[in-house]
Design an enzyme around this catalytic site. Structure first.
Site, mmCIF file in Angstrom:
data_model
loop_
_atom_site.group_PDB
_atom_site.id
_atom_site.type_symbol
_atom_site.label_atom_id
_atom_site.label_comp_id
_atom_site.label_asym_id
_atom_site.label_seq_id
_atom_site.Cartn_x
_atom_site.Cartn_y
_atom_site.Cartn_z
ATOM 1 N N LYS A 1 3.567 -3.723 -5.675
ATOM 2 C CA LYS A 1 3.838 -2.295 -5.482
ATOM 3 C C LYS A 1 2.909 -1.768 -4.400
ATOM 4 C CE LYS A 1 3.925 2.130 -7.880
ATOM 5 N NZ LYS A 1 3.897 2.801 -9.187
ATOM 6 N N ARG B 1 -3.712 6.585 -4.370
ATOM 7 C CA ARG B 1 -3.538 5.391 -5.198
ATOM 8 C C ARG B 1 -3.905 4.113 -4.444
ATOM 9 N NH1 ARG B 1 -1.208 8.625 -8.831
ATOM 10 N NH2 ARG B 1 1.006 9.187 -8.882
ATOM 11 N N LYS C 1 8.399 -3.298 -4.626
ATOM 12 C CA LYS C 1 8.644 -1.865 -4.505
ATOM 13 C C LYS C 1 7.790 -1.278 -3.390
ATOM 14 C CE LYS C 1 7.919 2.293 -7.142
ATOM 15 N NZ LYS C 1 7.111 2.875 -8.157
ATOM 16 N N ARG D 1 7.275 11.962 -6.911
ATOM 17 C CA ARG D 1 6.124 12.655 -7.488
ATOM 18 C C ARG D 1 6.465 14.116 -7.770
ATOM 19 N NH1 ARG D 1 1.375 9.395 -4.194
ATOM 20 N NH2 ARG D 1 2.018 7.367 -5.010
HETATM 21 C C1 PBG Z 1 4.318 5.392 -11.342
HETATM 22 C C2 PBG Z 1 5.578 5.231 -10.603
HETATM 23 C C3 PBG Z 1 5.880 5.746 -9.341
HETATM 24 C C4 PBG Z 1 7.184 5.367 -9.060
HETATM 25 C C5 PBG Z 1 7.652 4.648 -10.142
HETATM 26 N N1 PBG Z 1 6.639 4.550 -11.082
HETATM 27 C C6 PBG Z 1 5.100 6.625 -8.440
HETATM 28 C C7 PBG Z 1 3.807 6.247 -7.886
HETATM 29 O O1 PBG Z 1 3.327 5.127 -7.971
HETATM 30 O O2 PBG Z 1 3.208 7.154 -7.316
HETATM 31 C C8 PBG Z 1 7.922 5.717 -7.809
HETATM 32 C C9 PBG Z 1 9.403 5.613 -7.871
HETATM 33 C C10 PBG Z 1 10.122 6.275 -6.756
HETATM 34 O O3 PBG Z 1 9.559 6.711 -5.748
HETATM 35 O O4 PBG Z 1 11.361 6.364 -6.894
HETATM 36 N N2 PBG Z 1 4.524 5.772 -12.651
#
Ligand code: PBG
Length: 328
Positions: free
Chosen positions: A199, A221, A252, A209
């Protein structure tokens, strides 16, 4: 309807039928996972459009049920749930409460759609007052180890509620092992873990968000999510998660990281998922609304390319639309 194309260096007569015979990659309804945002609210009819993601909503339980019923009737097989709790606090207590909104939603959906695969996102960022994925130390740093326990409790509460699979998205080190041990100890030895193993710290999460109300109040992050410049690191992350017991690996975001997806596909024989994230969705929607691209053709091309690059599973906000188009 004849045209010609190259195949094995030879020019072939390509009828649509022959083209279909030699096609290498195709998206199937069963490959799709649709993400949903479920809000803890007393308003049963709550269905709030997400401004930055046209066509997506925050739902009450009742509205989620309606939405899912229609999608299941169209052939949807899997959902990924995100929760919006009424209360956020320092310890993210609503993430692992048995009465939390995701836990309620899992029970609600499994009750009504027993065949539906219900996957839950396991992270603390929607539940912490500061919007971070983990516990925060005195200097504002994300504390890895104190977070593991809470993640494992969260995953267990989801599985107890009936979740078919958990998907940890926090990117703390060691969380797959912590979750696996906790699930095993509680007797859930055959519940799989889909790890957000690879990720990236991505600007493509911007609209999400908003949708999940999880923008960090300070900092970012980057301490736990990956640098978009790195692909070898992705292999190390994937290997570590497999060693710890991950059943499915995820890459991702999707489109900008197809090369990473391909690297994983070539290297590991485990199932691989890709997450076509919020920013990828919103860009297509915005351009389509302006008449600048053909939405259906663009989305179907994206889906085909995920499959070509090696994805078994595609998590996408377009899942309902894709099912509709495939059914035509
Ligand atoms: C964290 C999480 C995120 C997404 C999925 N799970 C956001 C992040 O890491 O800031 C992003 C998914 C998207 O952008 O569609 N719980």
């Amino acid at each position: 309807m004849l045209d010609t194309d190259f195949y094995r260096g030879r020019r072939l007569r390509m009828t649509p039928g022959i083209r279909a015979l030699v096609r290498e990659s195709e998206i199937r309804p069963a490959d799709l996972v649709m993400p949903y945002f479920v809000a803890e609210t007393d308003d049963e009819g709550f269905r709030k459009p997400i401004a930055s993601m046209p066509g997506q909503f925050q739902f009450s339980l009742k509205e989620l049920e309606k939405q899912v019923a229609a999608a299941v009737a169209n052939g949807l097989g899997s959902v990924l749930l995100f929760g919006l709790p009424k209360v956020k606090d320092e310890k993210a207590s609503q993430a692992y409460s048995d009465e939390g909104i995701v836990q309620e939603a899992v029970r609600h959906l499994k009750d009504r759609f027993p065949e539906l695969v219900v996957i839950t996102d396991v992270c603390l960022c929607e539940y912490t007052a500061n919007g971070h994925c983990g516990m925060v130390g005195k200097c504002g740093e994300i504390q890895n180890d104190p977070t593991l326990d809470l993640l494992a409790k969260t995953a267990l509460s989801h599985v107890r509620a009936g979740a078919d699979m958990v998907a940890p998205s926090d990117m703390m080190d060691g969380r797959i092992l912590a979750i696996r041990e906790t699930l095993d100890d509680a007797g859930f030895t055959s519940t799989p873990i889909m790890s957000y193993a690879v990720k990236y710290a991505s600007a493509f999460y911007g609209p999400f968000r908003d949708a999940a109300d999880s923008t960090p109040k300070f900092g970012d992050r980057h301490s736990h999510q990956m640098d978009p410049a790195n692909w070898r690191e992705a292999l190390r992350e994937a290997e570590a998660d497999l060693d710890e017991g991950a059943d499915i690996l995820m890459v991702k975001p999707g489109l900008p990281y197809l090369d990473v997806l391909r690297q994983l596909r070539d290297r590991f024989d485990t199932p691989i998922a890709t997450y076509n994230v919020s920013g990828e969705y919103s860009m297509v929607k915005a351009a389509a609304q302006n008449g600048w691209i053909d939405e259906q053709r663009t989305v179907m091309e994206m889906m085909t390319c995920f499959k070509r690059a090696g994805a078994d599973i595609v998590i996408t906000y377009f899942a309902e639309d894709v099912l509709g188009w495939l059914n035509k």
